[in-house]
Design a protein around this motif. Sequence first.
Motif, short mmCIF file in Angstrom:
data_model
loop_
_atom_site.label_atom_id
_atom_site.label_comp_id
_atom_site.label_asym_id
_atom_site.label_seq_id
_atom_site.Cartn_x
_atom_site.Cartn_y
_atom_site.Cartn_z
N UNK A 109 0.83 -1.21 0.00
CA UNK A 109 0.00 0.00 0.00
C UNK A 109 0.87 1.26 0.00
N UNK A 110 2.03 1.18 0.65
CA UNK A 110 2.93 2.34 0.67
C UNK A 110 3.56 2.56 -0.70
N UNK A 111 3.82 1.48 -1.43
CA UNK A 111 4.33 1.59 -2.79
C UNK A 111 3.31 2.33 -3.67
N UNK A 112 2.05 1.95 -3.54
CA UNK A 112 1.00 2.60 -4.33
C UNK A 112 0.91 4.08 -3.99
N UNK A 113 0.97 4.41 -2.72
CA UNK A 113 0.89 5.81 -2.29
C UNK A 113 2.03 6.63 -2.86
N UNK A 114 3.25 6.09 -2.81
CA UNK A 114 4.41 6.81 -3.33
C UNK A 114 4.34 6.92 -4.85
N UNK A 115 3.94 5.83 -5.51
CA UNK A 115 3.88 5.82 -6.97
C UNK A 115 2.89 6.85 -7.50
N UNK A 116 1.79 7.03 -6.80
CA UNK A 116 0.79 8.02 -7.24
C UNK A 116 1.36 9.44 -7.24
N UNK A 117 2.37 9.68 -6.42
CA UNK A 117 2.99 10.99 -6.39
C UNK A 117 3.79 11.32 -7.63
N UNK A 118 4.04 10.31 -8.47
CA UNK A 118 4.80 10.52 -9.70
C UNK A 118 3.92 10.44 -10.95
N UNK A 119 2.61 10.54 -10.76
CA UNK A 119 1.70 10.43 -11.89
C UNK A 119 1.81 11.61 -12.85
#
Length: 286
Positions: free
Chosen positions: A59-69
């Motif tokens: 879930x933390x990976x998803x949260x961080x990845x969304x910051x690079x959208x």
Amino acid sequence: MSNELAIRNNLPTGNIESYISAIYQLPMLTAEEEHDLAVSLRDDNDMEAARQLVMSHLRFVVKIARGYSGYGLALPDLIQEGTVGLMKAVKRFNPDIGVRLVSFAVHWIKAEIHEFVLRNWRIVKVATTKSQRKLFFNLRSSKKRLGWFTRQEVEDVAEALGVKPETVVEMESRLGNHDLGFDTGTGPDGGDRAPSAPSAYLPDMRMEPATCLERQDTEESEKSQLYAALEGLDERSRAILEARWLSEKKATLHELAKRYGVSAERIRQVEKTAMNKIKSQLMLTA
């Protein structure tokens, strides 16, 4: 362990929303559970413990990845790269340092995503040095308005990020440009290419007479220098180099060793010495 972590062996694939939804349904680890699993991985190489550590932090990976959208790259790809970073963090995590895995893993997750963004944001790399990489991920957030930086803004950004003003100006220019295909395909009139494509207006100088003559003279000069350098070698060294590099069917070290009655290592030494002599001679005549 008080509450055993129940994790499905397979997460849904093919639909990113279903995958993310399934990730957020996975239970979190307590500090004690996380510590015990990390110890088991470190001391016993327990792959099941590693899997649970990874799955509980997706879930933390998803949260961080969304910051690079904002870089225009697909979210599934960003999540995939971030997951690779998480797995590297789990492998290197020391449960005795007194911090939670998520705090340790943030760096590794971001590092993998950064590398992916830099490789895929443009065909031509825009950030190759440490200063440029720092600017790439901070420059857009430093802009307070549309348009180019003023000189004062360049100085302020350079001071805040610890880079040279010239690097700020160069990176701003790179971020403001875009990739242009050499041949963009069919033009608006049905022709072979669009008139704005470089292939439509850049001349092909490969068959230009002066270019051909220069290329021919260069090749002949290089050949004459090479053969002159070969003539300066003793007969055996020259024969070994010719057999190893200039023959259509190149000989092996063992074949030459058998021919000259020495070891393959000796042939390698002779070859190396001869190559060094030729390089020195070519450098003097260059």
